[in-house]
Design a protein around this motif. Sequence first.
Motif, PDB file in Angstrom:
ATOM      1  N   ALA A  89     -70.871   3.945 -36.850  1.00 54.77           N
ATOM      2  CA  ALA A  89     -71.876   4.936 -37.232  1.00 54.77           C
ATOM      3  C   ALA A  89     -73.070   4.149 -37.752  1.00 54.77           C
ATOM      4  CB  ALA A  89     -71.337   5.892 -38.301  1.00 54.77           C
TER       5      ALA A  89
ATOM      6  N   PHE B 175     -64.637   2.058 -34.509  1.00 60.03           N
ATOM      7  CA  PHE B 175     -65.553   3.185 -34.611  1.00 60.03           C
ATOM      8  C   PHE B 175     -66.817   2.722 -35.331  1.00 60.03           C
ATOM      9  CE2 PHE B 175     -62.289   5.678 -33.015  1.00 60.03           C
ATOM     10  CZ  PHE B 175     -62.562   7.047 -33.031  1.00 60.03           C
TER      11      PHE B 175
ATOM     12  N   TRP C 124     -67.009   2.556 -30.372  1.00 61.62           N
ATOM     13  CA  TRP C 124     -68.023   1.524 -30.099  1.00 61.62           C
ATOM     14  C   TRP C 124     -68.163   1.259 -28.604  1.00 61.62           C
ATOM     15  CZ3 TRP C 124     -67.768  -4.293 -31.829  1.00 61.62           C
ATOM     16  CH2 TRP C 124     -69.071  -4.830 -31.822  1.00 61.62           C
TER      17      TRP C 124
ATOM     18  N   GLN D 265     -73.291   3.181 -23.062  1.00 62.48           N
ATOM     19  CA  GLN D 265     -74.523   3.967 -22.996  1.00 62.48           C
ATOM     20  C   GLN D 265     -75.766   3.150 -23.353  1.00 62.48           C
ATOM     21  OE1 GLN D 265     -74.793   7.139 -21.897  1.00 62.48           O
ATOM     22  NE2 GLN D 265     -72.607   7.049 -21.417  1.00 62.48           N
TER      23      GLN D 265
ATOM     24  N   GLY E  74     -67.851   3.249 -26.058  1.00 67.36           N
ATOM     25  CA  GLY E  74     -68.664   4.279 -25.443  1.00 67.36           C
ATOM     26  C   GLY E  74     -70.137   4.117 -25.739  1.00 67.36           C
ATOM     27  N   GLU E  75     -70.451   3.686 -26.954  1.00 68.33           N
ATOM     28  CA  GLU E  75     -71.850   3.468 -27.319  1.00 68.33           C
ATOM     29  C   GLU E  75     -72.426   2.266 -26.571  1.00 68.33           C
ATOM     30  OE1 GLU E  75     -73.420   5.839 -29.927  1.00 68.33           O
ATOM     31  OE2 GLU E  75     -71.835   6.563 -28.583  1.00 68.33           O
TER      32      GLU E  75
ATOM     33  N   SER F  97     -64.883  11.688 -37.577  1.00 74.59           N
ATOM     34  CA  SER F  97     -65.686  12.452 -36.624  1.00 74.59           C
ATOM     35  C   SER F  97     -67.169  12.129 -36.693  1.00 74.59           C
ATOM     36  CB  SER F  97     -65.476  13.953 -36.851  1.00 74.59           C
ATOM     37  OG  SER F  97     -64.169  14.327 -36.480  1.00 74.59           O
ATOM     38  N   SER F  98     -67.621  11.605 -37.809  1.00 74.14           N
ATOM     39  CA  SER F  98     -69.033  11.236 -37.907  1.00 74.14           C
ATOM     40  C   SER F  98     -69.307   9.881 -37.252  1.00 74.14           C
ATOM     41  CB  SER F  98     -69.466  11.188 -39.376  1.00 74.14           C
ATOM     42  OG  SER F  98     -68.725  10.214 -40.092  1.00 74.14           O
ATOM     43  N   TYR F  99     -68.252   9.227 -36.767  1.00 78.19           N
ATOM     44  CA  TYR F  99     -68.358   7.942 -36.084  1.00 78.19           C
ATOM     45  C   TYR F  99     -68.244   8.142 -34.574  1.00 78.19           C
ATOM     46  CZ  TYR F  99     -67.532   5.474 -40.539  1.00 78.19           C
ATOM     47  OH  TYR F  99     -67.620   4.987 -41.821  1.00 78.19           O
ATOM     48  N   ARG F 100     -68.544   7.089 -33.823  1.00 76.38           N
ATOM     49  CA  ARG F 100     -68.395   7.076 -32.383  1.00 76.38           C
ATOM     50  C   ARG F 100     -67.594   5.835 -31.977  1.00 76.38           C
ATOM     51  NH1 ARG F 100     -69.681  11.351 -33.350  1.00 76.38           N
ATOM     52  NH2 ARG F 100     -71.440  12.625 -32.608  1.00 76.38           N
TER      53      ARG F 100
END
Length: 399
Positions: free
Chosen positions: A238, A236, A119, A125, A121-122, A114-117
């Motif tokens: 972070a 993922f 990639w 953005q 999606g990032e 959950s502390s990751y996103r």
Amino acid sequence: MSQYRTFTAADAVEYAQRFGGLRDASSLVTAEEIGDGNLNLVFKIFDRDGISRVVVKQALPWVRCVGESWPLTLERARLEAETLTEHYRHCPQHTVKVLHYDAELAVMVMEDLSSYRIWRGELVQGRHYPQATRQLGEYLAQTLFHTSDFYLHPHEKKARVIRFTNPEMCEITEDLFFTDPYEDHPRNDYPAQLEAEVVELRNDERLRNEVAGLKHRFFSHAEAHLHGDIHSGSVFVADGSLKAIDAEFGYFGPVGFDVGTALGNLLLNYCALPGLLATREAADGREQRLQDIRTLWLTFAERFQALAAEKSRDRTLAWPDYTATWLKKVFADSIGYCGSELIRRTVGMAHVADLETIQDEAMRIECIRHAISLGKTLIVAAPHIDNIDTLIARIRQNG
């Protein structure tokens, strides 16, 4: 022994309480279904404080977006769990940790990220993670070297090839990458405005010949234990960290397929950026993607070569010049598979958010057109591009 059943949120909570490895299992109280893919149920499991602690993933016996008319083997859950476990052995810093796996229920419990996103999606953005491509190159080098003939005893390698034979999932790749986009197939999905470009793909004899070679190598070159689907949605990130997930397509195949898929998703973002960001930010982002491509390939190649020099167990393959020679072949394969990823994500069934989230329809079509053109160029030119600088120059020439 329990029999297969499709999990509800309550089932996922109960399962996580039993196998999540928490000291106070009763603290796990709720679940949220977060799966946005086509093949699985994925639940985040939360404690009393609303903090996500573990993830429960269950394979479905059919393709979710199609339904029961497209059945799938549940054996893929074993292949995914064991692929991730094997990759974790060799690269724990960049592989999600599997905490538990149940073959009969086709379910596994994994560490929470959950502390990751995600990639992808990032990237959509316009957010840049400076370490990501270097770490992905390290992941690819470690996992592919340690499961290859350079490292494994031939008996062990052959036994693993058998254990990780994955015919149903490979057939999906074989069809969606190398067959459907080059035929008038009902699974294809692309804007009607691009019909002429798609027809050109079907009628380009040189392109079709190169695609046939890529598919044949995917069939027959069991070089290493691949992730099999290492795109930016399966990674993922972070600050300072990266983890690979979703390895149900894992099997022994050509090393260039994993590398090329990773490169291809960076290029999909490259093609999409003019439709996602303002002009100046898009130009800067595209330059960054080209540098990311450079970093990814050079990290992979340099680390693989260093591992081979240090740890190759076969005396013949350990010959000093051989690894560099072999990596040239991998580079050509990677460019070809990179191009096939661009085409299958634009013409075929499985699309990407990079292109699909572009709001201006005319711009979206132009970005898709660019991806198709670039994919075709790379597939045809792959045997003639001998280094990363030439590759980047060819990408620039294509627009």
